[in-house]
Scaffold this motif. Structure first.
Motif, PDB file in Angstrom:
ATOM      1  N   PRO A  25       0.815  -1.222   0.000  1.00  0.00           N
ATOM      2  CA  PRO A  25       0.000   0.000   0.000  1.00  0.00           C
ATOM      3  C   PRO A  25       0.850   1.274   0.000  1.00  0.00           C
ATOM      4  CG  PRO A  25      -0.895  -1.587   1.563  1.00  0.00           C
ATOM      5  CD  PRO A  25       0.425  -2.133   1.101  1.00  0.00           C
ATOM      6  N   ALA A  26       1.968   1.245   0.724  1.00  0.00           N
ATOM      7  CA  ALA A  26       2.830   2.429   0.766  1.00  0.00           C
ATOM      8  C   ALA A  26       3.446   2.709  -0.598  1.00  0.00           C
ATOM      9  CB  ALA A  26       3.924   2.240   1.813  1.00  0.00           C
ATOM     10  N   VAL A  27       3.860   1.672  -1.287  1.00  0.00           N
ATOM     11  CA  VAL A  27       4.460   1.842  -2.617  1.00  0.00           C
ATOM     12  C   VAL A  27       3.404   2.313  -3.613  1.00  0.00           C
ATOM     13  CG1 VAL A  27       5.544   0.632  -4.542  1.00  0.00           C
ATOM     14  CG2 VAL A  27       6.320   0.189  -2.206  1.00  0.00           C
ATOM     15  N   ARG A  28       2.216   1.719  -3.552  1.00  0.00           N
ATOM     16  CA  ARG A  28       1.156   2.119  -4.486  1.00  0.00           C
ATOM     17  C   ARG A  28       0.750   3.572  -4.284  1.00  0.00           C
ATOM     18  NH1 ARG A  28      -1.572  -2.845  -2.701  1.00  0.00           N
ATOM     19  NH2 ARG A  28      -0.921  -4.564  -4.044  1.00  0.00           N
ATOM     20  N   SER A  29       0.846   4.050  -3.053  1.00  0.00           N
ATOM     21  CA  SER A  29       0.433   5.428  -2.767  1.00  0.00           C
ATOM     22  C   SER A  29       1.464   6.456  -3.206  1.00  0.00           C
ATOM     23  CB  SER A  29       0.158   5.594  -1.268  1.00  0.00           C
ATOM     24  OG  SER A  29       1.367   5.521  -0.520  1.00  0.00           O
ATOM     25  N   ALA A  30       2.638   6.009  -3.603  1.00  0.00           N
ATOM     26  CA  ALA A  30       3.687   6.928  -4.036  1.00  0.00           C
ATOM     27  C   ALA A  30       3.277   7.625  -5.327  1.00  0.00           C
ATOM     28  CB  ALA A  30       4.997   6.174  -4.235  1.00  0.00           C
ATOM     29  N   GLY A  31       3.689   8.869  -5.459  1.00  0.00           N
ATOM     30  CA  GLY A  31       3.408   9.611  -6.679  1.00  0.00           C
ATOM     31  C   GLY A  31       4.163   9.049  -7.867  1.00  0.00           C
ATOM     32  N   SER A  32       3.713   9.398  -9.042  1.00  0.00           N
ATOM     33  CA  SER A  32       4.325   8.856 -10.260  1.00  0.00           C
ATOM     34  C   SER A  32       5.779   9.271 -10.420  1.00  0.00           C
ATOM     35  CB  SER A  32       3.524   9.298 -11.490  1.00  0.00           C
ATOM     36  OG  SER A  32       3.473  10.717 -11.548  1.00  0.00           O
ATOM     37  N   GLU A  33       6.157  10.408  -9.818  1.00  0.00           N
ATOM     38  CA  GLU A  33       7.534  10.878  -9.911  1.00  0.00           C
ATOM     39  C   GLU A  33       8.375  10.467  -8.709  1.00  0.00           C
ATOM     40  OE1 GLU A  33       8.787  12.456 -12.610  1.00  0.00           O
ATOM     41  OE2 GLU A  33       6.826  11.984 -13.471  1.00  0.00           O
ATOM     42  N   ASP A  34       7.742   9.850  -7.730  1.00  0.00           N
ATOM     43  CA  ASP A  34       8.481   9.437  -6.536  1.00  0.00           C
ATOM     44  C   ASP A  34       9.398   8.264  -6.842  1.00  0.00           C
ATOM     45  OD1 ASP A  34       7.016  11.350  -5.285  1.00  0.00           O
ATOM     46  OD2 ASP A  34       5.808   9.980  -4.060  1.00  0.00           O
ATOM     47  N   LEU A  35      10.510   8.217  -6.142  1.00  0.00           N
ATOM     48  CA  LEU A  35      11.455   7.116  -6.289  1.00  0.00           C
ATOM     49  C   LEU A  35      11.225   6.098  -5.176  1.00  0.00           C
ATOM     50  CD1 LEU A  35      14.660   9.259  -6.967  1.00  0.00           C
ATOM     51  CD2 LEU A  35      13.271   8.058  -8.670  1.00  0.00           C
ATOM     52  N   ILE A  36      11.332   4.811  -5.519  1.00  0.00           N
ATOM     53  CA  ILE A  36      11.214   3.731  -4.545  1.00  0.00           C
ATOM     54  C   ILE A  36      12.589   3.111  -4.372  1.00  0.00           C
ATOM     55  CG2 ILE A  36      10.019   1.616  -3.885  1.00  0.00           C
ATOM     56  CD1 ILE A  36       8.177   4.024  -4.301  1.00  0.00           C
ATOM     57  N   ALA A  37      13.069   3.093  -3.125  1.00  0.00           N
ATOM     58  CA  ALA A  37      14.404   2.559  -2.833  1.00  0.00           C
ATOM     59  C   ALA A  37      14.293   1.302  -1.989  1.00  0.00           C
ATOM     60  CB  ALA A  37      15.254   3.593  -2.115  1.00  0.00           C
ATOM     61  N   ALA A  38      15.092   0.296  -2.319  1.00  0.00           N
ATOM     62  CA  ALA A  38      15.131  -0.951  -1.548  1.00  0.00           C
ATOM     63  C   ALA A  38      16.496  -1.592  -1.746  1.00  0.00           C
ATOM     64  CB  ALA A  38      14.030  -1.907  -1.992  1.00  0.00           C
ATOM     65  N   PRO A  39      17.302  -1.713  -0.686  1.00  0.00           N
ATOM     66  CA  PRO A  39      18.648  -2.290  -0.843  1.00  0.00           C
ATOM     67  C   PRO A  39      18.656  -3.772  -1.211  1.00  0.00           C
ATOM     68  CG  PRO A  39      18.472  -1.011   1.185  1.00  0.00           C
ATOM     69  CD  PRO A  39      17.082  -1.189   0.669  1.00  0.00           C
ATOM     70  N   GLY A  40      17.604  -4.522  -0.883  1.00  0.00           N
ATOM     71  CA  GLY A  40      17.610  -5.964  -1.090  1.00  0.00           C
ATOM     72  C   GLY A  40      17.096  -6.386  -2.447  1.00  0.00           C
ATOM     73  N   THR A  41      17.774  -7.341  -3.073  1.00  0.00           N
ATOM     74  CA  THR A  41      17.325  -7.801  -4.389  1.00  0.00           C
ATOM     75  C   THR A  41      15.977  -8.491  -4.304  1.00  0.00           C
ATOM     76  OG1 THR A  41      17.917  -9.165  -6.306  1.00  0.00           O
ATOM     77  CG2 THR A  41      18.668  -9.959  -4.163  1.00  0.00           C
ATOM     78  N   SER A  42      15.762  -9.311  -3.292  1.00  0.00           N
ATOM     79  CA  SER A  42      14.469  -9.991  -3.180  1.00  0.00           C
ATOM     80  C   SER A  42      13.364  -8.988  -2.889  1.00  0.00           C
ATOM     81  CB  SER A  42      14.521 -11.077  -2.104  1.00  0.00           C
ATOM     82  OG  SER A  42      14.814 -10.534  -0.839  1.00  0.00           O
ATOM     83  N   CYS A  43      13.671  -7.930  -2.135  1.00  0.00           N
ATOM     84  CA  CYS A  43      12.680  -6.883  -1.859  1.00  0.00           C
ATOM     85  C   CYS A  43      12.262  -6.191  -3.149  1.00  0.00           C
ATOM     86  CB  CYS A  43      13.235  -5.846  -0.892  1.00  0.00           C
ATOM     87  SG  CYS A  43      13.859  -6.513   0.659  1.00  0.00           S
ATOM     88  N   ARG A  44      13.229  -5.923  -4.010  1.00  0.00           N
ATOM     89  CA  ARG A  44      12.905  -5.239  -5.268  1.00  0.00           C
ATOM     90  C   ARG A  44      12.039  -6.119  -6.170  1.00  0.00           C
ATOM     91  NH1 ARG A  44      18.389  -3.878  -4.499  1.00  0.00           N
ATOM     92  NH2 ARG A  44      19.149  -5.276  -6.148  1.00  0.00           N
ATOM     93  N   HIS A  45      12.323  -7.424  -6.179  1.00  0.00           N
ATOM     94  CA  HIS A  45      11.482  -8.351  -6.957  1.00  0.00           C
ATOM     95  C   HIS A  45      10.075  -8.419  -6.375  1.00  0.00           C
ATOM     96  CE1 HIS A  45      14.243 -10.149  -9.900  1.00  0.00           C
ATOM     97  NE2 HIS A  45      15.192  -9.968  -8.991  1.00  0.00           N
ATOM     98  N   GLN A  46       9.972  -8.436  -5.058  1.00  0.00           N
ATOM     99  CA  GLN A  46       8.660  -8.504  -4.407  1.00  0.00           C
ATOM    100  C   GLN A  46       7.842  -7.258  -4.699  1.00  0.00           C
ATOM    101  OE1 GLN A  46       6.805 -10.677  -3.163  1.00  0.00           O
ATOM    102  NE2 GLN A  46       6.078 -10.299  -1.080  1.00  0.00           N
ATOM    103  N   ILE A  47       8.476  -6.099  -4.658  1.00  0.00           N
ATOM    104  CA  ILE A  47       7.780  -4.842  -4.958  1.00  0.00           C
ATOM    105  C   ILE A  47       7.281  -4.854  -6.397  1.00  0.00           C
ATOM    106  CG2 ILE A  47       8.140  -2.360  -5.292  1.00  0.00           C
ATOM    107  CD1 ILE A  47      10.000  -2.486  -2.785  1.00  0.00           C
ATOM    108  N   ALA A  48       8.095  -5.339  -7.296  1.00  0.00           N
ATOM    109  CA  ALA A  48       7.686  -5.416  -8.700  1.00  0.00           C
ATOM    110  C   ALA A  48       6.504  -6.354  -8.879  1.00  0.00           C
ATOM    111  CB  ALA A  48       8.856  -5.869  -9.564  1.00  0.00           C
ATOM    112  N   ASP A  49       6.571  -7.523  -8.265  1.00  0.00           N
ATOM    113  CA  ASP A  49       5.493  -8.507  -8.422  1.00  0.00           C
ATOM    114  C   ASP A  49       4.216  -8.061  -7.726  1.00  0.00           C
ATOM    115  OD1 ASP A  49       7.192 -10.087  -9.850  1.00  0.00           O
ATOM    116  OD2 ASP A  49       7.442 -11.640  -8.313  1.00  0.00           O
ATOM    117  N   GLY A  50       4.362  -7.335  -6.604  1.00  0.00           N
ATOM    118  CA  GLY A  50       3.193  -6.968  -5.825  1.00  0.00           C
ATOM    119  C   GLY A  50       2.544  -5.667  -6.216  1.00  0.00           C
ATOM    120  N   THR A  51       3.305  -4.775  -6.848  1.00  0.00           N
ATOM    121  CA  THR A  51       2.766  -3.447  -7.163  1.00  0.00           C
ATOM    122  C   THR A  51       2.949  -3.045  -8.622  1.00  0.00           C
ATOM    123  OG1 THR A  51       4.809  -2.216  -6.696  1.00  0.00           O
ATOM    124  CG2 THR A  51       3.373  -2.730  -4.818  1.00  0.00           C
TER     125      THR A  51
END
Length: 981
Positions: free
Chosen positions: A938-964
Motif C-alpha cells: 500500500p505504501a508503494v502504491r500510494s507513491a506519486g508517479s515521480e516518486d522514487l522507490i528505494a530498496a537495498p535488497g534484491t528480493s525486496c525489489r522483486h517482491q515490490i515489482a510482483d506486488g505493485t
C-alpha cells in the motif's frame, strides 16, 4: 483423567460443531503448554472460537465432560494464568474486532482479542486513547488486561484497567449471557429477584457482604486502600465500598470484581471501556542516576510530589543486559557511568517549556536532598526509545548467562509509596539471607517494584528456594499491609499465599464466590483459589541430566542450541502487529495470527522436543518442521526480541540436522547451488533467459522446482559483474583517491543485478574511492537458508581465508546485497571451521553495506551534497530485514538525503514477504503476498508517479515489482543518477 483425552471422537465432533477451530494434535498442545510464567501443563485441546456461540458450545462441552476452559489472549501472563490441562480458549485469532466507538461520550466497545496498541492506533485520530500502558502493550489484549487488571507505567495518573471498564458482556458457567455494569441500589434489588444464575450471583453477594463480620474482616485484612495497584484475590473490597453496602456514593458494579479475576468466574465476550483524551503532546524523561537502590526509592517519593505522569525504575542488572541486546544497546545512550539504578520520571506539558520546567523542578528537588549523581533529560525525540528500553526489561532478563535466571515469583508486590524505601531495605536483608541478589525494576511511583531472585529451576535445591523466598516475601508484604499482586495476578504462583495475605476467613469467602459463580469449576481452575503447590508443574523437570546436541553452527556463547531456545521466556514480543508495534518480527505471525508462527512458538517447540525426544536424532520431528516452515529467516528476532532468540540460525541448524534423517528436496539443492546454475547460464545468457521466461519451458522448471507460477524467475544479466569489472574498471575516472575499498561480488549482484553492481562501483570511483575486486567464492546465503551447512561452511571458510588477509579498517569490504555481505558479520564467525574462527571474528568488523560506508564517509566530510543534483525528489525507502537487524536503515536514509532536495520517507514496513527464495516457493506464495500487503505494497502504491522507490535488497525489489508493478532501485542506483553519471 478426562474421558476426552482417551476418546478423541468427542473432540472430533466438537470440532465439527464450532465455526472456529479446535486443535488437539501434539504440536498445538505443546505450543499452549506454557505462557510467560515458569509453569507447564499440556492442555487437552486448543480452541480458536469465531463467535460467542462457539464459546457457549465450549462451555456446554466442558460442563458435560468434566473439562475446564482456560481463557487466553497474548499468553504473556507471569503467574501461570494461561496454563492448564483443560481446553485453552484463545480469542486472539478471531475475536479481535472494534465493535463500536462513541466519540461524543468517550468510550469504545471491543472484543477481548483487540490489541491495546492497535486500539490506540485506531483512536488516535479522534483524540482519545485507552490509558493503561503495560510493557507488553504491543501485543497485550484488552481481554487479558481485564483478566489481570493491568496497570502499566501511567497508572499513577490514569489508574488501572478496573477504573476504565464500563461494561462487560460475559458468558456464565451455565452458558447464559449476562451484561455487568454500574447500577443503583434499586437496580441491584431488581437483579436479586431474577430467577437465573445471574440473579443468584447478586443474591449471594448481598448475603455475604451484608454481614458485619465479613465487612470487618475485609476492611481489616485486605491490602491498604491507598495502594491503587492491589490485585490479591477477588476485589470484594471494591464491591463493599458501593452504595449497596456503604454510605459512599459509588454505584455497585460487578465489573470491579471481574477485573483481576483471571477468567475464573466468567468468559468475557465484549468490553466497553472509558477513554481518556490524548495526553499533553510534549514529553520529557528525567533519567536520574543513583548509586544505591535505597536512594532511588527515596527519590521516587520526591518524584511523586512533582506530579509526573510516570515513575519507573531500572536497576544495574537490567541495564547491563541492555548492553548485549542489538536493539536496546542503541537506546541506552543517556546512561552515564555505571549506576546501581536509574529512575525514569516522565513529565508532560502543552509546550516543551512547560515539560522542561517540571523536569527542572524535580532535579532541583533531588539535589536539595542530595539524591542522585546525574540527571540527563531525554527530549521528545528520544523518549519513545527510552521507554522501549524500560519495556524490554522482562525479556532482557533472559540474557543473564547460564541456567540461573531472574525468576518471576515475588515480582509483583506493591506497598504504599510512603512505605516503599523501608520495604525495599527490609527486602534486601531478606534476600541476602538466602544468599541472593535481586533484580529491581518497574513502577516505583506506584509503590510496586518488580523484584526477581536469580534461580536455576532445573535444580531441585533452587525449586525449594523458589517456594521459600516466595513465602518469606509474602510475610514481608503482609508486614506493610501491601498487596502480593499489583497487576500480574495471583494465578497459581501466588494463590497459595492468599490466606496469609487476607486471612483464612476472607480466603474461604473467595472460595464461596468461586463456587457460586462456577459450581463445576470449569473456568480456569487452580487459579486464585484451590491452587496446586506453587513449585509444581514447572516448565523444567529438576535434576535431569543435561543433553548435549552437536551442531554445525557454534552456539557455545549461550551454551548450545537448547539454551538458545530456552532464552525465550514467553514475553511474546514476537506477537506484535504492524499497527501495534511495527518492526520486522515476526512477519508470518503478523499475517496468520497463529501461535505456531511466532518466534516464541518455534522456540517452545524446539525446546520441548530437544528436551523430551527419545529419538537418536531429536531434530527429526514433523512438529519442529511444521513450526519452522513459515519462518522467513528475517532475523528480526536477533535484534527485536529482548532475549535475542536467534530463530533464523536455529532454523538453518534444524534443517541441517533434519536432513541427516530425511532426503534433501530438489528445490533446496537448486537454490543452494543457484550460483553454479547461473554460472552455466551466463555462458549463453540470451538462451538461458529465453528458457527462464518462456511460458512452456519456464513453466516446466517452476513445476519441477515447486516455484509459484505467478512468479517471474530472475533473469541473467548479459554479462556478469566480474567480466564487466575486468574489462572496464581501469577506464573509470573520478576524484582523487581518498581510500581503497574491496567489493564483494555476491552471487546475486554478479549474475542477476549486474547493473546495480556497476553503478555502485562507478559511483564509488566517481566519489574518490579505489574499488578492488578479488577472486572469491559466493556468500553461501542460499545454502544457509536451506540448511545445507556443509556447503555453506566451505564458502565461509574460503571467503574468510581470502579476505582476512587483505581487509582492514582503512580498506573495508563493501557489498550491495545485505543478505550476502552481512553474512560476514553474523553467520560466518559461528559457522567457519575452528581454525578460521579468530580471523572471522576480526574480519566481521570491517565488512559493511555500501550504504553504511557512504554514510560514514559523508559524516567524515568526504562526501558532500555538492556532488549531487539539486533537483527536488521524494523517495520512499524500504529497508532489508537483515539490514534492520544487523545494521540500520538509517544509513540508507542518510545517503539518500545527500542530494539536498531529496526528501526520504522510511516505509514503516517489516519484512517484504519474499525473504530470498521463500516467496518463490508455491506453498508460500500466498502468505508472501499477504505479508507484502500489510504495509509495504500500500505504501508503494500510494507513491506519486515521480516518486522514487528505494530498496537495498534484491528480493525486496522483486517482491515490490510482483506486488505493485512498480520498479524499486537500490539506494546506490538512485545516488548514481543523482550524481549525473
Amino acid at each position: 483423567m478426562s474421558k476426552t483425552t482417551k476418546d478423541s471422537p468427542l473432540l472430533s465432533q466438537l470440532a465439527l460443531e464450532l465455526d472456529g477451530e479446535l486443535h488437539y494434535d501434539s504440536l498445538m498442545k505443546t505450543l499452549y503448554a506454557t505462557d510467560a510464567s515458569v509453569y507447564r501443563a499440556l492442555p487437552t485441546a486448543v480452541a480458536l472460537p469465531k463467535s460467542n456461540a462457539d464459546i457457549k458450545k465450549l462451555i456446554d462441552f466442558a460442563n458435560s465432560n468434566g473439562l475446564s476452559l482456560i481463557p487466553r489472549t497474548a499468553g504473556t501472563s507471569l503467574a501461570g494464568q494461561c496454563v492448564g490441562d483443560g481446553i485453552v480458549v484463545d480469542v486472539s485469532k478471531y475475536l479481535n474486532k472494534i465493535i463500536e466507538f462513541n466519540k461524543e461520550e468517550g468510550w469504545v466497545r471491543v472484543q477481548p482479542g483487540v490489541v491495546r496498541n492497535e486500539l490506540n492506533n485506531y483512536l488516535k485520530e479522534y483524540g482519545y486513547f485507552f490509558s493503561p500502558i503495560t510493557s507488553t502493550a504491543t501485543r497485550a489484549m484488552v481481554g487479558g488486561m481485564v483478566g489481570n487488571n493491568s496497570c502499566g507505567t501511567t497508572s499513577i495518573v490514569y489508574g488501572s484497567t478496573r477504573e476504565h471498564v464500563l461494561e462487560l458482556k460475559v458468558l456464565l458457567s451455565d452458558g447464559s449471557e449476562a451484561v455487568f455494569k454500574s447500577m443503583t441500589p434499586d437496580e441491584f434489588d431488581l437483579k436479586c429477584k431474577e430467577e437465573s444464575l445471574e440473579g443468584e450471583l447478586y443474591r449471594h453477594v448481598r448475603e455475604e457482604l451484608s454481614q458485619q463480620e465479613i465487612q470487618e474482616n475485609i476492611r481489616e485484612n485486605f491490602p491498604k486502600s491507598t495502594i491503587h495497584r492491589r490485585n490479591t484475590g477477588y476485589a470484594l473490597d471494591y464491591l463493599l465500598e458501593s452504595q449497596v453496602f456503604s454510605d459512599k456514593d459509588v454505584p455497585f458494579d460487578f465489573c470491579k470484581l471481574l477485573c483481576g479475576s483471571e477468567g475464573t468466574l466468567a468468559i468475557t465476550t465484549e468490553i466497553k471501556i472509558h477513554l481518556d483524551p490524548l495526553p499533553d503532546p510534549f514529553d520529557i524523561v528525567v533519567a536520574a542516576h543513583f548509586e544505591t537502590i535505597h536512594d532511588s526509592m527515596k527519590a521516587a517519593q520526591v518524584a511523586m510530589k512533582e506530579k509526573p505522569t510516570a515513575v519507573e525504575l531500572m536497576d544495574k542488572k537490567i541495564l547491563d543486559c541492555t548492553k548485549e541486546n542489538v536493539e536496546q544497546s542503541k537506546n541506552r545512550d543517556f546512561v552515564e557511568g555505571d549506576p546501581m539504578a536509574i529512575l525514569m520520571v516522565e513529565f508532560r506539558g502543552k509546550t516543551i517549556e512547560e515539560a522542561n520546567a517540571q523536569g527542572a523542578a524535580f532535579i532541583a528537588a533531588l539535589k536539595n536532598v542530595d539524591l542522585g549523581y546525574a540527571y540527563p533529560i531525554i527530549g521528545p525525540d528520544r523518549t519513545s526509545s527510552a521507554w522501549e528500553l524500560r519495556s524490554a526489561g522482562l525479556g532482557l532478563l533472559a540474557n543473564i548467562p547460564g541456567d540461573k535466571k531472574a525468576v518471576a515469583c515475588i515480582e509483583d508486590t506493591a506497598v504504599d509509596i510512603d512505605d516503599l524505601a523501608n520495604y525495599i531495605d527490609d527486602f534486601a536483608e531478606l534476600i541476602a539471607e538466602f544468599g541472593q541478589q535481586s533484580v529491581y525494576y518497574a513502577h516505583a511511583g506506584a509503590g510496586e517494584i518488580h523484584l526477581r531472585p536469580i534461580l536455576d529451576l532445573k535444580k531441585s535445591k533452587d525449586v525449594d528456594e523458589f517456594y521459600k523466598i516466595s513465602e518469606a516475601s509474602a510475610k514481608l508484604v503482609k508486614k506493610y499491609n501491601g498487596s502480593l499482586s499489583g497487576e500480574h495476578g495471583d494465578g497459581r504462583l501466588r494463590a497459595a499465599f492468599i490466606p496469609l495475605m487476607v486471612g483464612q476467613e476472607n480466603y474461604d469467602l473467595f472460595k464461596r464466590v468461586k463456587a457460586k459463580w462456577d459450581p463445576k469449576g470449569i473456568f480456569n481452575p487452580g487459579k486464585i483459589v484451590d491452587a496446586p503447590p506453587m513449585n509444581s508443574s514447572l516448565r523444567y523437570e529438576a535434576d535431569l541430566p543435561k543433553r548435549e546436541h552437536k551442531t554445525k553452527f557454534d552456539f557455545s556463547q549461550v551454551g548450545g542450541i537448547l539454551p538458545m531456545a530456552e532464552k525465550c521466556n514467553g514475553s511474546g514480543d514476537c506477537r506484535k502487529l504492524p499497527n501495534s508495534g511495527g518492526g520486522t518480527m515476526c512477519p508470518s505471525y503478523q499475517a496468520t495470527r497463529y501461535e505456531k508462527d511466532t518466534t516464541r512458538g518455534r522456540a517452545n517447540t524446539l525446546r520441548e522436543f530437544l528436551t523430551k525426544s527419545e529419538k537418536e536424532n531429536p531434530f527429526d520431528h514433523p512438529e519442529i518442521k511444521e513450526v519452522m516452515d513459515l519462518c522467513l529467516s528475517c532475523k528480526g528476532c536477533t535484534s527485536e526480541c529482548p532475549s535475542n532468540v536467534d530463530m533464523a540460525t536455529m532454523k538453518a541448524e534444524f534443517q541441517y540436522q533434519y536432513f541427516k534423517s530425511n532426503p534433501v528436496p530438489l528445490r533446496s539443492k537448486a537454490f543452494t547451488h543457484i550460483n553454479s546454475l547461473n554460472e552455466l547460464g551466463s555462458r549463453v545468457p540470451g538462451i538461458a533467459n529465453f528458457f527462464l521466461s518462456n511460458g512452456l519451458t519456464g513453466g516446466v522448471m517452476k513445476k519441477v522446482l515447486g516455484v509459484a507460477p505467478e512468479r517471474n524467475l530472475p533473469a541473467l544479466s548479459p554479462q556478469s559483474l566480474r567480466k564487466w569489472y575486468k574489462k572496464n574498471y581501469a577506464k573509470l575516472n573520478g576524484k582523487p583517491i581518498i581510500k581503497t575499498v574491496y567489493f564483494f561480488c555476491d552471487e546475486f549482484t554478479n549474475h542477476n543485478d549486474t547493473d546495480t553492481g556497476i553503478k555502485a562501483i562507478k559511483l564509488l570511483r566517481h566519489l574518490g574511492y579505489e574499488v578492488k575486486m578479488v577472486d572469491h567464492v559466493e556468500s553461501g546465503r542460499g545454502a544457509m537458508s536451506k540448511g545445507l551447512l556443509d556447503h555453506a561452511q566451505k564458502m565461509a571458510n574460503k571467503n574468510v581465508e581470502i579476505f582476512s588477509e587483505i581487509i582492514k579498517a582503512e580498506s573495508p569490504l563493501l557489498g550491495v546485497e545485505p543478505s550476502a555481505i552481512l553474512s560476514f558479520r553474523d553467520e560466518y564467525p559461528r559457522l567457519v571451521s575452528p581454525e578460521y574462527k579468530e580471523r572471522a571474528r576480526s574480519l566481521k568488523f570491517h565488512c559493511e553495506l555500501v550504504d553504511e560506508f557512504l554514510a560514514k564517509e559523508s559524516l567524515a566530510g568526504n562526501i558532500t551534497a555538492e556532488s549531487f543534483t539539486k533537483e527536488r525528489r521524494q523517495v520512499k525507502l524500504h529497508g532489508h530485514c537483515h539490514q534492520k537487524a544487523l545494521s540500520s536503515v538509517n544509513y540508507s536514509k542518510k545517503i539518500l538525503e545527500l542530494p539536498q532536495n531529496y526528501q526520504v520517507t522510511v516505509i514503516p514496513s517489516g519484512c517484504c514477504g519474499m525473504a530470498g527464495s521463500f516467496g518463490y516457493e508455491k506453498e508460500h506464495y500466498e502468505l508472501s503476498m499477504k505479508i507484502g500487503e500489510m504495509v509495504l505494497f500500500p505504501a508503494v502504491r500510494s507513491a506519486g508517479s515521480e516518486d522514487l522507490i528505494a530498496a537495498p535488497g534484491t528480493s525486496c525489489r522483486h517482491q515490490i515489482a510482483d506486488g505493485t508493478g512498480k520498479k524499486a532501485n537500490h539506494p546506490v542506483e538512485i545516488l548514481f543518477d543523482a550524481a549525473g553519471l
